[in-house]
Motif scaffolding. Structure first.
Motif, PDB file in Angstrom:
ATOM      1  N   GLY A   3     -29.904  13.926 -24.273  1.00  0.00           N
ATOM      2  CA  GLY A   3     -30.230  12.511 -24.417  1.00  0.00           C
ATOM      3  C   GLY A   3     -31.450  12.294 -25.296  1.00  0.00           C
ATOM      4  N   ILE A   4     -32.460  13.130 -25.118  1.00  0.00           N
ATOM      5  CA  ILE A   4     -33.670  13.032 -25.932  1.00  0.00           C
ATOM      6  C   ILE A   4     -33.353  13.369 -27.383  1.00  0.00           C
ATOM      7  CG2 ILE A   4     -35.954  14.034 -26.343  1.00  0.00           C
ATOM      8  CD1 ILE A   4     -36.111  14.408 -23.268  1.00  0.00           C
ATOM      9  N   HIS A   9     -32.524  11.479 -32.917  1.00  0.00           N
ATOM     10  CA  HIS A   9     -31.607  11.351 -34.058  1.00  0.00           C
ATOM     11  C   HIS A   9     -31.377   9.870 -34.387  1.00  0.00           C
ATOM     12  CE1 HIS A   9     -28.337  12.173 -36.794  1.00  0.00           C
ATOM     13  NE2 HIS A   9     -27.578  11.337 -36.112  1.00  0.00           N
ATOM     14  N   PHE A  10     -31.182   9.057 -33.367  1.00  0.00           N
ATOM     15  CA  PHE A  10     -30.983   7.620 -33.558  1.00  0.00           C
ATOM     16  C   PHE A  10     -32.199   7.000 -34.254  1.00  0.00           C
ATOM     17  CE2 PHE A  10     -31.932   3.348 -32.050  1.00  0.00           C
ATOM     18  CZ  PHE A  10     -30.805   2.662 -32.488  1.00  0.00           C
TER      19      PHE A  10
END
Length: 53
Positions: A3-4, A9-10
Motif C-alpha cells: 500500500g505504501i 507511485h501514485f
C-alpha cells in the motif's frame, strides 16, 4: 508495505497535477472560515499529551 509503495507511485505519477490544484496555505487569510475552524485544536492537544507519556 504494498500500500505504501502504491501510494508513493501514485504521488510520483501525479505530483504535477496535485501541485496544480493544491492551495498555498500562505494565501489563506486568518479570516477564512477554514482557518476559524478550531475542531483540530483538541486533536493537537490530545496528541501532545500522548507524546509526553
Amino acid at each position: 508495505m504494498e500500500g505504501i509503495r502504491d501510494f508513493k507511485h501514485f504521488i510520483e505519477k501525479n505530483k504535477d497535477k496535485l501541485y496544480a490544484i493544491a492551495e498555498d496555505a500562505n494565501n489563506i487569510t486568518i479570516e477564512d472560515e477554514w482557518m476559524q475552524d478550531d475542531q483540530w485544536d483538541e486533536v493537537y492537544i490530545q496528541e501532545e499529551k500522548v507524546e509526553k507519556i
